[in-house]
Design an enzyme around this catalytic site. Structure first.
Site, PDB file in Angstrom:
ATOM      1  N   LYS A 176      52.469   4.241 -27.024  1.00  0.00           N
ATOM      2  CA  LYS A 176      52.964   5.439 -27.697  1.00  0.00           C
ATOM      3  C   LYS A 176      53.550   6.348 -26.619  1.00  0.00           C
ATOM      4  CE  LYS A 176      52.529   9.299 -28.678  1.00  0.00           C
ATOM      5  NZ  LYS A 176      53.466  10.461 -28.411  1.00  0.00           N
ATOM      6  N   GLU A 251      44.345   9.398 -16.567  1.00  0.00           N
ATOM      7  CA  GLU A 251      44.925  10.098 -15.421  1.00  0.00           C
ATOM      8  C   GLU A 251      45.371  11.462 -15.924  1.00  0.00           C
ATOM      9  OE1 GLU A 251      48.227  10.122 -11.934  1.00  0.00           O
ATOM     10  OE2 GLU A 251      48.721   9.549 -13.973  1.00  0.00           O
ATOM     11  N   CYS A 285      51.713  15.481 -11.902  1.00  0.00           N
ATOM     12  CA  CYS A 285      50.279  15.768 -11.848  1.00  0.00           C
ATOM     13  C   CYS A 285      49.785  15.930 -10.415  1.00  0.00           C
ATOM     14  CB  CYS A 285      49.499  14.677 -12.568  1.00  0.00           C
ATOM     15  SG  CYS A 285      49.907  13.006 -12.033  1.00  0.00           S
ATOM     16  N   GLU A 384      46.561  24.479 -14.076  1.00  0.00           N
ATOM     17  CA  GLU A 384      47.761  23.673 -13.851  1.00  0.00           C
ATOM     18  C   GLU A 384      48.960  24.298 -14.564  1.00  0.00           C
ATOM     19  OE1 GLU A 384      48.758  18.991 -13.588  1.00  0.00           O
ATOM     20  OE2 GLU A 384      47.868  19.647 -15.475  1.00  0.00           O
TER      21      GLU A 384
END
Length: 493
Positions: A176, A251, A285, A384
Site C-alpha cells: 500500500k 521504521e 526520517c 519531528e
C-alpha cells in the site's frame, strides 16, 4: 483526459471494486498528474487473496532459492533499464530533485542484486545434541503474505527495502504506497511480471491510510506488516499486530543529532550539516535536525551553514540546477511553517529562512531555515518537523553533548564530526541511535543494517539481518535410534 491507474492485483491492473479514484498532483506546479484507484477493504482482501494463492502455488512455493535470486536480479536489471522514467515519475509525484532521483535510481538495482545473492544463503544449522541418536537442526521458512505500507518521501528506495528481502525469503506481498506517490510503485509491480515473477506474488493497492492501509493491517491472512512512517501510526500498527501475534518491522520518526566537535574540519562539517537537513528538503526520517556545535567553533559553523542555506537554489525539481524542491503536499508545507512559528513563540531566533519563497512556480516551497537561541526543552527541537529546518545549539563538553543528544524519544541516527579517533569510537558506543555516521552523513548501503532505537521503531532493514525479518525459524528433531523408548515419561535430550 487524465490517465487512470487501477490496483495491480494478480499480475494485472484492475479497477477499484467501489469504482472510486483520487487525483495526484505535482507539488511543484500543482498540476493534476493522474488518477489512482481509491482502495477499499474489499480491494485489499482481493489483493491478499491473490497473494495467498500465489504463495501456495507450486510455481512460487517450490521455486528454488537460486531461481528466486535470478528473478530478483532480473528485476534489478529492468529497474536500471527504466531508471530515467522512474526518476522522472517520482520527481513529478513528490518533488524530489531529478538529479537526486537519478542518483537513487543508480543505486536501487544494487539492492535487488544484493538480495538476489542472499536468496540461496538463507539456511539453518545443525545443533549439538546430548544424545548421539538425536539429530537437531533448524530451517528458515517464508512467513506467507506480507503487507508493506510505504511513505511518500522516498517511495522507490523504501519500498525496495521491504520488497527485495521479502521476495528473497520466498514470501508474497501486498504493498500500500502513499496516496501521494503511487505511480512508481505501480510501475515496479509491472516490472516484476516482466522479470518473471508469477502472478500474485507482488500486488499493489493504492489509496488512503485510514481505508486501504488500515484494512491491510487488519487482514487476518497477513503474516507480517512492514511499515515506514510516523511514530503515531507505527504505534497503532504495533498494537494491532501484537494482538494477533504477528510480526512487524517499523521504521519510524527521528530527531537526529549532528554533533560538531572543536577539532572537526568545520568546512566539511558544515557541508555535512547542510546535507543532513536540507537535502530532500528535510523530508527524511534520518534528517540531522538537531545540530550541536562546540562553543569554540559554533560561530564559524553557524555562519557557514546559514550562508550556504541562503544560497541554496530553490525551484523546479526537474531543473538540474535546482538544489531544493518543494515539500510533497500542502499540509506538509503548512506543518513546517507552523513549527517555525511555534519555535519563535518559544523564543527561537530565525537566523535565515522561515518563509515561503516567492517563485514563478506555485508549489509547496519553503526556504531553508536555521534557528538559533534554542534548547532541548523546546517543542521545535524535540518534535519531528520533516522539513528544511535546522536548530543549532552550542555545547562545551563531550559529556554534556552526549546527554543532550540522547535526551530524545527518538533514536534513528546521529552524526559526529571529529578528528579524534578515540572520541569517535566513544561517541559511536554511547549515542543511543541505530546508525552513527562519523565525518559523513546520509551514507547508506543495502549491505548495512538499519534499526531504530526507542520510538524510532523496531526491526531491521537492509543487510543480511533483514532477510531473517521475513522468515520464521523451525527446529527439527529426528530420532535416529529405531529401538524402543526406554521411559516414555522422561524427556529426550
Amino acid at each position: 483526459m487524465l490517465k487512470q491507474y487501477g490496483h495491480f492485483i494478480n499480475g494485472a491492473f484492475v479497477a477499484p471494486l467501489e469504482g472510486e479514484y483520487f487525483e495526484s498532483h505535482n507539488p511543484a506546479t500543482l498540476e493534476t498528474l493522474y488518477e489512482a484507484a481509491r482502495g477499499s477493504a474489499a480491494d485489499v482482501d482481493a489483493a491478499v487473496e491473490a497473494a495467498r494463492r500465489a504463495f501456495e502455488n507450486p510455481a512460487w512455493r517450490r521455486m528454488s532459492q537460486t531461481k528466486r535470486g535470478h528473478l530478483l536480479r532480473r528485476l534489478g536489471d529492468l529497474i536500471g533499464e527504466n531508471a530515467e522514467e522512474l526518476a522522472r515519475l517520482e520527481t513529478q509525484d513528490n518533488g524530489k530533485l531529478l538529479r537526486e532521483m537519478r542518483g537513487q535510481l543508480a543505486s536501487v538495482p544494487e539492492y535487488y542484486y544484493y538480495y538476489a545473492g542472499l536468496a540461496d544463503k538463507i539456511q539453518g544449522s545443525q545443533i549439538p545434541s546430548n544424545s548421539p541418536d538425536l539429530l537437531n537442526y533448524t530451517q528458515r521458512e517464508p512467513l506467507g503474505v506480507v503487507g508493506a505500507i510505504t511513505p511518500w518521501n522516498s517511495p522507490l528506495t523504501l519500498t525496495t527495502s521491504k520488497l527485495a528481502p521479502a521476495l528473497a525469503a520466498g514470501n508474497t506481498i501486498v504493498i500500500k504506497p502513499s496516496e501521494y506517490t503511487s505511480r512508481t510503485i505501480l510501475r515496479v509491480a509491472e516490472l516484476t511480471v516482466e522479470a518473471g515473477f508469477p502472478d500474485g506474488v507482488v500486488n499493489v493497492v493504492t489509496g488512503f491510510g485510514a481505508e486501504a492501509g488500515a484494512a491491510l493491517v487488519a487482514n487476518t491472512t497477513i503474516a507480517k506488516i512492514s511499515f515506514t512512517g510516523s511514530t503515531a501510526t507505527g504505534s497503532a500498527i504495533a498494537a494491532s499486530t501484537a494482538a494477533r501475534f504477528i510480526g512487524s518491522t517499523l521504521e519510524l520518526g527521528g530527531k537526529s543529532p549532528n554533533i560538531v566537535f572543536e577539532d572537526a574540519d568545520v568546512a566539511n562539517a558544515s557541508m555535512g550539516v547542510v546535507a543532513g537537513i536540507f537535502a530532500a528538503a528535510g523530508q527524511t526520517c534520518i534528517a540531522g535536525s538537531r545540530v550541536f556545535a562546540h562553543r569554540s567553533v559554533y560561530d564559524e559553523l553557524l555562519e557557514r551553514v546559514s550562508e550556504r542555506a541562503k544560497s541554496i537554489v530553490i525551484g523546479d525539481p526537474m531543473d538540474l540546477s535546482t538544489e531544493l524542491g518543494p515539500l510533497a503536499f500542502a499540509d506538509q508545507r503548512d506543518k513546517v511553517d507552523s513549527y517555525v512559528s511555534l519555535g519563535v513563540s518559544e523564543g527561537a531566533n530565525v537566523l535565515t529562512g522561515g518563509t515561503r519563497p516567492k517563485l514563478e512556480l506555485p508549489g509547496y516551497f519553503y526556504s531553508p531555515t536555521v534557528l538559533t537561541d534554542v534548547d532541548n526543552s523546546m517543542r521545535v527541537v524535540r518534535e519531528e518537523i520533516f522539513g528544511p529546518v535546522a536548530a543549532i545549539m552550542p555545547f562545551d563538553t563531550e559529556e554534556e553533548v552526549l546527554a543532550l543528544a540522547n535526551d530524545t524519544e527518538y533514536g534513528l541516527a546521529a552524526g559526529v564530526w571529529t578528528k579524534n579517533l578515540s572520541r569517535a569510537h566513544r561517541m559511536a558506543s554511547r549515542l543511543e541511535a541505530g546508525t552513527i555516521w562519523v565525518n559523513t552523513y546520509r551514507a547508506m548501503s543495502p549491505m548495512s543494517p538499519r534499526q531504530g532505537f526507542k520510538n524510532s521503531g523496531v526491526g531491521i532493514e537492509h543487510g543480511m539481518e533483514s532477510v531473517n525479518e521475513y522468515t520464521r525459524l523451525k527446529s527439527v528433531w529426528i530420532n535416529t535410534d529405531e529401538g524402543p523408548v526406554a521411559d516414555p515419561f522422561v524427556m529426550r535430550g
